[in-house]
Scaffold this active site. Structure first.
Site, PDB file in Angstrom:
ATOM      1  N   HIS A  30      12.938 -45.494 -12.726  1.00 13.65           N
ATOM      2  CA  HIS A  30      12.686 -44.081 -13.009  1.00 13.65           C
ATOM      3  C   HIS A  30      13.209 -43.599 -14.358  1.00 13.65           C
ATOM      4  O   HIS A  30      12.962 -42.461 -14.748  1.00 13.65           O
ATOM      5  CB  HIS A  30      13.282 -43.186 -11.920  1.00 13.65           C
ATOM      6  CG  HIS A  30      14.775 -43.041 -12.012  1.00 13.65           C
ATOM      7  ND1 HIS A  30      15.634 -44.007 -11.589  1.00 13.65           N
ATOM      8  CD2 HIS A  30      15.545 -42.047 -12.515  1.00 13.65           C
ATOM      9  CE1 HIS A  30      16.883 -43.615 -11.807  1.00 13.65           C
ATOM     10  NE2 HIS A  30      16.864 -42.432 -12.378  1.00 13.65           N
TER      11      HIS A  30
HETATM   12  C1  UD1 Z   1      17.250 -37.045 -12.710  1.00 16.43           C
HETATM   13  C2  UD1 Z   1      18.532 -37.324 -13.490  1.00 16.43           C
HETATM   14  C3  UD1 Z   1      18.826 -38.820 -13.448  1.00 16.43           C
HETATM   15  C4  UD1 Z   1      18.844 -39.340 -12.036  1.00 16.43           C
HETATM   16  C5  UD1 Z   1      17.518 -38.997 -11.376  1.00 16.43           C
HETATM   17  C6  UD1 Z   1      17.405 -39.496  -9.967  1.00 16.43           C
HETATM   18  C7  UD1 Z   1      18.976 -35.899 -15.457  1.00 16.43           C
HETATM   19  C8  UD1 Z   1      18.951 -35.853 -16.934  1.00 16.43           C
HETATM   20  N1  UD1 Z   1      18.386 -36.975 -14.900  1.00 16.43           N
HETATM   21  O1  UD1 Z   1      16.190 -37.684 -13.393  1.00 16.43           O
HETATM   22  O2  UD1 Z   1      20.094 -39.053 -14.033  1.00 16.43           O
HETATM   23  O3  UD1 Z   1      19.044 -40.729 -12.036  1.00 16.43           O
HETATM   24  O4  UD1 Z   1      17.386 -37.565 -11.403  1.00 16.43           O
HETATM   25  O5  UD1 Z   1      16.149 -39.232  -9.468  1.00 16.43           O
HETATM   26  O6  UD1 Z   1      19.487 -34.993 -14.827  1.00 16.43           O
HETATM   27  N2  UD1 Z   1      10.022 -34.528  -9.866  1.00 16.43           N
HETATM   28  C9  UD1 Z   1       9.304 -34.189  -8.768  1.00 16.43           C
HETATM   29  N3  UD1 Z   1       9.975 -33.743  -7.678  1.00 16.43           N
HETATM   30  C10 UD1 Z   1      11.325 -33.623  -7.656  1.00 16.43           C
HETATM   31  C11 UD1 Z   1      12.061 -33.979  -8.793  1.00 16.43           C
HETATM   32  C12 UD1 Z   1      11.389 -34.435  -9.894  1.00 16.43           C
HETATM   33  O7  UD1 Z   1       8.086 -34.291  -8.736  1.00 16.43           O
HETATM   34  O8  UD1 Z   1      11.873 -33.225  -6.606  1.00 16.43           O
HETATM   35  C13 UD1 Z   1       9.289 -35.047 -11.049  1.00 16.43           C
HETATM   36  C14 UD1 Z   1       8.842 -33.957 -11.976  1.00 16.43           C
HETATM   37  O9  UD1 Z   1       7.636 -34.341 -12.520  1.00 16.43           O
HETATM   38  C15 UD1 Z   1       9.900 -33.958 -13.051  1.00 16.43           C
HETATM   39  C16 UD1 Z   1      10.274 -35.425 -13.101  1.00 16.43           C
HETATM   40  O10 UD1 Z   1      10.140 -35.891 -11.763  1.00 16.43           O
HETATM   41  O11 UD1 Z   1       9.435 -33.464 -14.248  1.00 16.43           O
HETATM   42  C17 UD1 Z   1      11.649 -35.658 -13.593  1.00 16.43           C
HETATM   43  O12 UD1 Z   1      12.602 -34.931 -12.816  1.00 16.43           O
HETATM   44  P1  UD1 Z   1      14.013 -34.518 -13.475  1.00 16.43           P
HETATM   45  O13 UD1 Z   1      14.860 -33.841 -12.490  1.00 16.43           O
HETATM   46  O14 UD1 Z   1      13.762 -33.854 -14.777  1.00 16.43           O
HETATM   47  O15 UD1 Z   1      14.667 -35.895 -13.854  1.00 16.43           O
HETATM   48  P2  UD1 Z   1      14.680 -37.285 -13.100  1.00 16.43           P
HETATM   49  O16 UD1 Z   1      13.835 -38.204 -13.881  1.00 16.43           O
HETATM   50  O17 UD1 Z   1      14.442 -37.187 -11.642  1.00 16.43           O
END
Ligand code: UD1
Length: 388
Positions: free
Chosen positions: A220
């Site tokens: 991820h």
């Molecule tokens: C975040 C953390 C990372 C952690 C990871 C675990 C930061 C900088 N990163 O990354 O350290 O390892 O979580 O998962 O805080 N999305 C969904 N549903 C959700 C959450 C996310 O669809 O419930 C999708 C969205 O498209 C979003 C993308 O995932 O834009 C990224 O989510 P985000 O919370 O920005 O960061 P992660 O990549 O999940």
């Protein structure tokens, strides 16, 4: 900072935002709850919001409903961090905590620490001092800055203190307590869902119980999944591995979106690969425990496989958790297909690194934290006269 003059019970506001926070906060809340001197509070920033990333963790970990959910959702780093800050400031006014406790290194961790510190409320950082040395990683920025803001820093492995001292942090603020995530792992292991059950429920029973076992894959990190020139070779390598060892692949929403956007579906739509939705905690635990090998770019999974004694090949060039390499079952492969294949072949030949479980990854880290915190708050957050 002015010392908070207060008497118990201490309101300790614990923050969660994203999936890797949930299993860290659960045992801390429980340990605080066992002591009459604490009134734990829980705020969820809503950084992760999908049921698959959220509710199923709250349920399986027995987490209480948060006092407040700030519902920030996804956005750019700046927008997400700013929204958490704005809403957390209001939450603090409402809940009036004596201290704010943050875990890990996600955007919510830094945002809440910054708000609390500027409101002169002591900040406690659990999992302090981990460093990958890679400042292009958003989590590394969050780690460095959160540690600079924290008044009390709890560490998981001995190297962390050296990292913190190098950055000018007073050694008296640092306490080596062990790994709270492993508290959760140990207490939940008896309830872990068997991998064969998960494969069976997905209609692919055979994949989890073949003669060669299976490989578990998680991916991820933005640096691995956001661009075709990294993601495509990684998925091709996984496909090659799956020709020998079936691959079970719970897919993070970010990764699934990238696979679709970049037109890479065909690389995982194979009879030897089982694509799964994001797993609950007990399912993920079972998938790790039962795997022949785990391929991952997660930080937490490197630690969990070390605690479980399962070989791990990390698809990154660095790790902020070096003890998983020096003592545990982890090996760094980077993203070069040849190197990944070489490590995988070694593992098939010799069974992989045996490793041992690091000191204080013993299920009692949260108890140490609660005891230390009580003493510190009881002393008006004063530091001892000399480093201890
Ligand atoms: C975040 C953390 C990372 C952690 C990871 C675990 C930061 C900088 N990163 O990354 O350290 O390892 O979580 O998962 O805080 N999305 C969904 N549903 C959700 C959450 C996310 O669809 O419930 C999708 C969205 O498209 C979003 C993308 O995932 O834009 C990224 O989510 P985000 O919370 O920005 O960061 P992660 O990549 O999940």
């Amino acid at each position: 900072m002015p010392l908070p003059i207060s008497t118990p019970p201490y309101r300790v506001l614990c923050v969660v935002g994203a999936r890797p926070n949930f299993m860290k906060i659960a045992p801390i809340l429980a340990a605080l709850g066992r002591r009459a001197a604490f009134t734990p509070q829980l705020v969820h920033t809503g950084q992760h919001y999908d049921a698959a990333m959220n509710e199923q963790y709250f349920t399986s970990l027995g987490l209480p409903r948060p006092d407040l959910n700030l519902e920030v959702g996804s956005a750019s780093h700046a927008a997400q961090t700013a929204q958490v800050m704005l809403r957390f400031e209001a939450a603090m006014e409402q809940l009036d905590p004596h201290a704010v406790l943050v875990v890990g290194d996600v955007n919510s961790t830094l945002a809440c620490a910054l708000v609390a510190r500027k409101k002169l409320v002591p900040v406690i950082h659990v999992e302090a001092g981990l460093r990958s040395g890679d400042r292009d990683m958003p989590e590394e920025i969050n780690r460095v800055l959160t540690d600079q803001l924290a008044d009390l820093l709890f560490t998981t492995e001995p190297d962390c203190a050296a990292n913190l001292l190098r950055e000018g942090i007073d050694g008296r603020r640092i306490a080596f307590v062990g790994n709270v995530m492993i508290d959760t792992l140990r207490s939940n292991l008896p309830r872990a869902v068997a991998a064969r059950q998960i494969a069976h429920d997905a209609g692919r029973a055979g994949l989890a119980d073949g003669a060669h076992g299976y490989a578990l894959l998680t991916l991820h990190r933005p640096s691995n999944v956001d661009h075709a020139d990294t993601l495509a070779p990684l998925l091709r390598t996984v496909a090659a591995i799956s020709a020998r060892t079936p691959v079970l692949f719970p897919i993070h929403p970010r990764t699934l979106a990238a696979i679709e956007r970049l037109g890479l579906r065909h690389l995982i739509d194979l009879p030897s690969i089982l694509a799964l939705p994001p797993m609950g905690y007990l399912e993920m635990l079972g998938l790790m425990r039962d795997a022949r090998v785990v391929l991952t770019d997660s930080g937490g999974v490197q630690e969990e496989t070390t605690a479980l004694g399962v070989p791990c090949i990390t698809l990154r060039d660095n790790t902020e958790r070096p003890i998983t390499i020096s003592e545990g079952t982890n090996a760094l492969a980077g993203t070069d297909p040849a190197r990944i294949m070489a490590l995988y072949e070694d593992l098939l030949r010799d069974g992989g690194k045996a490793g041992r479980v690091p000191v204080f990854w013993d299920g009692l880290a949260s108890e140490r934290i609660a005891d230390h915190l009580l003493e510190w708050l009881g002393n008006g957050c004063r530091l001892p006269a000399s480093a201890g």
